[in-house]
Every structure is written in C-alpha cells, then in structure tokens.
Scaffold this active site. Structure first.
Site, PDB file in Angstrom:
ATOM      1  CD  GLN A  81     -37.631  15.099  20.254  1.00  0.00           C
ATOM      2  OE1 GLN A  81     -37.426  15.546  19.123  1.00  0.00           O
ATOM      3  NE2 GLN A  81     -38.313  13.999  20.490  1.00  0.00           N
ATOM      4  CB  CYS A 111     -33.814  11.882  14.176  1.00  0.00           C
ATOM      5  SG  CYS A 111     -33.798  12.720  12.583  1.00  0.00           S
TER       6      CYS A 111
END
Ligand SMILES: Cc1cc2nc3c(=O)[nH]c(=O)nc-3n(C[C@H](O)[C@H](O)[C@H](O)COP(=O)(O)O)c2cc1C
Length: 354
Positions: A81, A111
């Site tokens: 990722q 995030c």
C-alpha cells in the site's frame, strides 16, 4: 450468527484470493510477521503497512527500514500500500512496490492522521477528485497489466453533500481508470475512529457499481461473525479485518468455520495462544533483530492478552517486559497448555472508539 448466503470466492483482477475475509493494512502492525501469522490462520490475502512514496524512492537495500519490503515465500497474495501527494512520485513509488514483489498495489486515500492530511496525503485526496483520479490513472498506467491496482477510501472527508459527491466522483474515476477493487471504510476522515462505521453506505456503493469493480468493506469488524454479517447485509464482495485481527489471528479460522456452517470453534487454549505468540516473536526476531524484537512484540502481546481470562493482569505484565526471556517466563507461568482461553470481547474497540 449462521450465514444464510453462500460466500463467493473473491478475485481481484487476475489474482485469485478465495475466501473473501482478508486482513487489512494496519500501520505499525501489518508487517511480515503479523501477515504471515494471519495467513497461517486462514486469511486469504493480507496488506502491508502503508508506505510513503518518498520513503520508497529513497530506500536502499542496506537500510534498517528495508524490512518494509520483505515478503515471505508463503505470503502471496500480498498487497503493498502506497501513500503520497504528487501523482508523479506516487506512480514511481508503485513501481518500487511491484519490484519488491507485492501482488496487488493499493492506493491509500483514507489515512486521517493530521500530519498526513497537512501534507496533502491519505484522506486529503478525497477533497480533490481531479488529483485523486490522476493519481489512480497514472498508477494504473505505470504498473504492468498483470498486477491489479486497488484503492482504499473512507466514505468522504466529512458528512457534507459535497464530500459524498466527491466520493462517488473518485469511485467512478477509479472504475474508468481500470482499477480492480475499492476498499471502503464506512467512517469519514473527520470522524477518524469515533462513532460507528456506516455499513449502509457500503450497500449504496455496491448498488452504484454493480459488477463493474469489486467492493471490500471495512469498519467495526471485531468478531468472526461480523465479517459475514457485513457481506450479508451490504452485498459487497469481501471484507478487510483491521483492529479485530491484531493479537487475534484466530478470527480468520473462526470466520471460515462459520462460513462453512460449522459451529464457532472454541477460543484457543492458553497453550495454543502461547505457541502462536512464540512463533510471532521468532518471526519478529528474524525480520528485525533479536535486539529490536522485544519492544516491537510488546504491542502485539498486549493485544494477544485479550484472549486470556485474566487479561488485565497479563496485559499489565506484558507492558513492562524487555527481553525474550522475560516474555517466555510469563508464558511459562501464565499460559498452561490445557486451560481454555476466552473470545476477545466484541465491544472492546467499539467502546474505545465511541
Ligand atoms: C493502528 C491502525 C493503523 C492503520 N493503518 C492503516 C494503513 O496503513 N492503511 C490503511 O488503508 N488503513 C489503515 N488503518 C485503517 C484500517 O485498515 C481500517 O480501515 C479501520 O481500522 C476500520 O476498521 P476497524 O473498525 O474494523 O478497525 C489503520 C487503522 C488502525 C487502527
């Protein structure tokens, strides 16, 4: 809960995953040891910790941090990722992940950490669909066709209508760009981990995309039954277990049992738990070093302690330990082979995130 649906095996692009309950990306946790332990307990696919494109571009083979790119031969399929700000650097970072051997490249648009958002990374991209879509396009273009590209998104930057429109604009952009799957965490970026993940949103997303792209769900999956319930309630193609898998790899084998219409297996005995904790420790020593492993293992052992009937006492012990010998002494004394463990309480994280 007994599942009333037959689970369809999951494929992402040309990668055959199989059982559709997989392990999420978890920064600070989903390193090689945790991923391998999850695989050995039935996770059909795992994702590494998010990596910064700049970090990947600066990485050399000798560096202490190179373990971020380590993949065990038993791991594939495993996803790498990536997070970044600029479309160009982003795609260069993706190439590094492919070279390292990751089988799927996942882009992080989720995030919620303040510093990350301040640097226009992670969840920030949900507020700028044109840049987000450009990143997805470029990443898909640069990564060779045989490697699927996927994206992880929260359901929006916040609860506004504009955030919702931006989400669907990026989702449609991902389909047009040729991405193979989208993982949707049913919380907003602003919400961070507070309050529940909105599962109804996942149903809407699935209805919107139909069969054009695979949808994986995330959020509030803390027991084996939760993942099956999410698939059943929302019609999505698979789920990613996150906090519920830290220190509880048995969640995957338990999910498989329930999906096969078998009874929920008993919680692992303390002896079984100790075996897995020792295996995890050894993998950590090999991945990092015997000197670094004890501090890294502390946070995992604290989570493993949730499977112990006297978890509060055991947890307090683990928080102080400094060497493998000290950990072994606790296991020898407090993990007798035949004593039953307990299921990790389903409301453990829910209570923390309210
Ligand atoms: C400590 C921690 C680290 C995480 N790191 C990542 C990450 O690196 N990449 C990512 O896409 N999501 C990350 N997440 C989000 C999880 O994958 C997941 O979407 C989220 O925790 C919601 O699922 P849950 O409520 O079942 O835990 C992280 C979450 C936590 C709690």
């Amino acid at each position: 809960m007994k599942p009333t649906l037959e689970l369809k095996p999951l494929t992402i692009g040309n990668v055959s995953i199989g059982f559709p309950i997989v392990q999420a990306a978890l920064s600070g946790y989903s390193d090689l040891p945790m991923r391998l332990i999850a695989r050995r307990h039935g996770a059909s696919y795992t994702l590494c910790e998010v990596m910064l494109d700049q970090f990947l571009l600066s990485l050399t083979k000798r560096q202490k941090t190179k373990h971020f790119l380590d993949i065990h031969p038993d791991e594939p399929p495993v996803g790498g990722q990536l997070m970044g700000a600029e479309p160009e650097q982003f795609s260069a970072g993706a190439v590094k992940l492919v070279e390292a051997g990751f089988n799927i490249i996942d882009v992080n648009f989720g995030c919620p950490v303040k510093k990350v958002l301040g640097r226009c990374r992670g969840g920030f991209h949900l507020s700028q669909p044109p840049v987000a879509i450009e990143i997805l396009r470029r990443t898909r273009e640069i990564v060779r066709d045989s490697i699927p590209v996927t994206v992880k998104m929260r359901r929006g930057i916040d609860d506004s209508n504009q955030a919702r429109d931006s989400f669907f604009e990026i989702l449609d952009g991902a389909i047009d760009a040729g991405l193979a799957a989208v993982t949707v965490h049913g919380r907003t970026v602003k919400q961070r981990y507070n309050g529940p993940s909105r599962w109804n949103f996942l149903s809407e997303v699935k209805q919107h995309v139909g069969d054009r792209i695979k949808i994986l769900g995330s959020g509030d999956l803390f027991s084996a039954a939760d993942g099956l319930r999410m698939i059943q309630q929302t019609g999505i193609d698979g789920v990613t277990i996150a906090r519920g898998a830290i220190g509880n790899p048995w969640i995957f084998s338990q999910s498989r049992a329930l999906a096969a219409d078998a009874p929920l297996p008993p919680p692992p005995t303390l002896g079984e738990q100790a075996d897995v904790m020792r295996e995890h420790f050894s993998l950590s020593e090999q991945t990092y070093s015997p000197e670094r492993a004890p501090m890294i293992m502390r946070k995992f052992y604290i989570k493993y302690s949730q499977n112990h009937p006297e978890h509060e006492i055991i947890r307090a012990m683990f928080t102080k330990l400094r060497s493998r010998e000290e950990f072994e002494a606790v296991l020898d004394k407090h993990y007798p082979a035949d004593r039953p463990g307990r299921y990790v309480p389903n409301d453990l994280y829910r209570a923390q995130s309210e």
